[in-house]
Design a protein around this motif. Structure first.
Motif, PDB file in Angstrom:
ATOM      1  N   THR A 177      -7.892   7.328   0.593  1.00  0.00           N
ATOM      2  CA  THR A 177      -7.886   8.472  -0.333  1.00  0.00           C
ATOM      3  C   THR A 177      -8.563   8.208  -1.329  1.00  0.00           C
ATOM      4  O   THR A 177      -9.171   7.707  -2.151  1.00  0.00           O
ATOM      5  CB  THR A 177      -6.358   8.781  -0.660  1.00  0.00           C
ATOM      6  N   VAL A 178      -9.225   9.923  -2.028  1.00  0.00           N
ATOM      7  CA  VAL A 178      -9.798  10.419  -3.414  1.00  0.00           C
ATOM      8  C   VAL A 178      -9.271   9.387  -4.394  1.00  0.00           C
ATOM      9  O   VAL A 178     -10.169   9.735  -5.173  1.00  0.00           O
ATOM     10  CB  VAL A 178      -9.558  11.678  -3.297  1.00  0.00           C
TER      11      VAL A 178
ATOM     12  N   ILE B 278     -14.299   9.460   3.439  1.00  0.00           N
ATOM     13  CA  ILE B 278     -13.014   9.342   3.031  1.00  0.00           C
ATOM     14  C   ILE B 278     -12.138  11.111   3.805  1.00  0.00           C
ATOM     15  O   ILE B 278     -11.305  11.235   4.414  1.00  0.00           O
ATOM     16  CB  ILE B 278     -12.520   9.738   0.850  1.00  0.00           C
ATOM     17  N   GLN B 279     -13.499  11.713   3.789  1.00  0.00           N
ATOM     18  CA  GLN B 279     -13.237  13.613   4.033  1.00  0.00           C
ATOM     19  C   GLN B 279     -13.318  13.203   5.310  1.00  0.00           C
ATOM     20  O   GLN B 279     -12.601  14.035   6.220  1.00  0.00           O
ATOM     21  CB  GLN B 279     -14.327  14.192   3.839  1.00  0.00           C
TER      22      GLN B 279
ATOM     23  N   GLY C 246     -11.126  -4.656  -1.773  1.00  0.00           N
ATOM     24  CA  GLY C 246     -12.187  -4.319  -0.768  1.00  0.00           C
ATOM     25  C   GLY C 246     -12.178  -3.030   0.019  1.00  0.00           C
ATOM     26  O   GLY C 246     -10.981  -2.539  -0.566  1.00  0.00           O
ATOM     27  N   TYR C 247     -13.429  -2.033   0.389  1.00  0.00           N
ATOM     28  CA  TYR C 247     -13.494  -1.234   1.077  1.00  0.00           C
ATOM     29  C   TYR C 247     -14.212  -1.042   2.200  1.00  0.00           C
ATOM     30  O   TYR C 247     -15.290  -2.046   1.900  1.00  0.00           O
ATOM     31  CB  TYR C 247     -13.698  -0.103   0.103  1.00  0.00           C
ATOM     32  N   ALA C 248     -14.446  -0.242   2.941  1.00  0.00           N
ATOM     33  CA  ALA C 248     -15.185  -0.252   3.900  1.00  0.00           C
ATOM     34  C   ALA C 248     -15.441   1.246   4.489  1.00  0.00           C
ATOM     35  O   ALA C 248     -13.934   2.487   4.204  1.00  0.00           O
ATOM     36  CB  ALA C 248     -14.678  -0.568   5.321  1.00  0.00           C
ATOM     37  N   THR C 249     -16.083   2.454   4.338  1.00  0.00           N
ATOM     38  CA  THR C 249     -16.885   3.039   4.828  1.00  0.00           C
ATOM     39  C   THR C 249     -16.092   3.558   6.012  1.00  0.00           C
ATOM     40  O   THR C 249     -16.130   4.409   6.906  1.00  0.00           O
ATOM     41  CB  THR C 249     -17.609   3.977   4.291  1.00  0.00           C
ATOM     42  N   SER C 250     -16.991   2.384   7.460  1.00  0.00           N
ATOM     43  CA  SER C 250     -16.350   2.598   8.504  1.00  0.00           C
ATOM     44  C   SER C 250     -16.529   0.924   8.791  1.00  0.00           C
ATOM     45  O   SER C 250     -17.188   0.461   8.327  1.00  0.00           O
ATOM     46  CB  SER C 250     -16.733   3.204   9.760  1.00  0.00           C
ATOM     47  N   ILE C 251     -16.142   1.016   9.716  1.00  0.00           N
ATOM     48  CA  ILE C 251     -16.788  -1.009  10.468  1.00  0.00           C
ATOM     49  C   ILE C 251     -17.716  -1.232  11.441  1.00  0.00           C
ATOM     50  O   ILE C 251     -16.908  -0.334  12.285  1.00  0.00           O
ATOM     51  CB  ILE C 251     -15.740  -2.012  10.695  1.00  0.00           C
ATOM     52  N   GLY C 252     -18.961  -0.583  11.110  1.00  0.00           N
ATOM     53  CA  GLY C 252     -19.566  -0.251  12.562  1.00  0.00           C
ATOM     54  C   GLY C 252     -20.891   0.123  11.722  1.00  0.00           C
ATOM     55  O   GLY C 252     -21.822  -0.437  10.600  1.00  0.00           O
TER      56      GLY C 252
END
Length: 303
Positions: free
Chosen positions: A181-182, A208-209, A224-230
């Motif tokens: 989330t933001v 996130i948006q 940890g975080y991912a914007t996407s796994i791709g």
């Protein structure tokens, strides 16, 4: 998508000195011509190495080009000969480090140093805009692009592989994965800063948006975080277990899979043991600022 670069060997091509090559800023009106060239050029490279096609059809490539050409944070440069578009390149400016690509040149005019001129144009733009560095990911099977970037002073930083397969549906004990989330931006930016020396706030905020970003927590602390796994997503974590949790929770691996540094043998081995397969080898290269990551990470196709 290989992204950098669709430059394939054609034995008979004129030099740019005799072509009156012109470079200019790209705009959305160039999407059709740039898309057709991008599709054709990458299709040839893929066929030469028996890789899957980067785009399912010309329309998809043109749509992708239109998205890039319409974005104000992406600088596009187009090459023309005789008023006809023969290639394009892009500079992504979302953080203090800029990403380059996709670079594509018409198969009818290969070996005429068009690619080199397009690369020099975006590098010049990056220095004019005071970026700390520029980076790209190239297909390791493409010897010509590796030679071109090395001659342009890029350094090899990481050997990579793109990984693809069925979603794993795994949970790592003690690691909670949830949608970002933001309110998570500050903690994620700090984590990226600690690992890479800079944050990727704009990419993460957009993810996130779009609902693709995830975070992993231990004892309610983001690790940890991912914007996407791709292919277009990046991820960071304090440990391999953080990335295992993010990969294990992904519902799919977008595009031609996610990029994994093969020097991280533990994570690489874990992915293989869980049935994921290598699609192709790639190479992360940089010019200017580069800090050896102080943690686990997955780069995007840009860096």
């Amino acid at each position: 998508m290989h992204f950098n670069t669709a430059v394939s060997p054609f034995p008979h091509a004129a030099r740019t000195e005799s072509l009156n090559l012109q470079l200019r800023a790209g705009n959305p009106a160039d999407a059709q011509a740039c898309g057709e060239i991008c599709f054709q050029a990458f299709e040839i490279i893929s066929a030469q190495h028996n890789f899957s096609s980067d785009f399912p059809n010309v329309e998809a490539a043109c749509d992708f080009m239109l998205q890039l050409l319409a974005r104000p944070d992406i600088y596009a440069v187009v090459a023309e000969v005789g008023g006809q578009v023969v290639g394009s390149n892009f500079l992504w400016s979302e953080t203090i480090v800029a990403g380059i690509g996709p670079l594509s040149v018409s198969p009818s005019i290969q070996n005429a140093t068009v690619g080199k001129h397009l690369m020099r144009a975006v590098i010049k733009r990056a220095w004019q805009q005071k970026f700390a560095g520029v980076r790209l990911v190239q297909a390791a099977s493409n010897n010509r692009s590796l030679a071109l970037y090395t001659k342009l002073e890029f350094d090899v930083q990481e050997p990579l592989v793109s990984m693809q397969g069925q979603a794993l549906g795994l949970k790592i004990p003690g690691y909670l994965v949830r949608l970002a989330t933001v309110d998570d931006l500050a903690a994620c930016n700090l984590l990226c800063q600690q690992i890479h020396g800079f944050h990727r706030d704009r990419e993460l905020d957009r993810a996130i948006q779009q609902g693709t970003a995830t975070v992993v927590e231990q004892d309610n602390i983001i690790t940890g975080y991912a914007t996407s796994i791709g292919f277009f997503g990046h991820a960071v974590g304090t440990s391999n277990e953080d990335l295992q949790a993010l990969i294990g929770a992904a519902t799919s691996f977008i595009g031609q899979g996610f990029l994994l540094p093969t020097r991280n043998s533990q994570l690489f081995r874990w992915c293989l043991q869980h049935g994921l397969q290598i699609v192709q080898p790639m190479t992360l290269m940089s010019l200017g600022f580069y800090k050896q990551p102080a943690g686990a990470f997955l780069p995007s196709i840009l860096f």
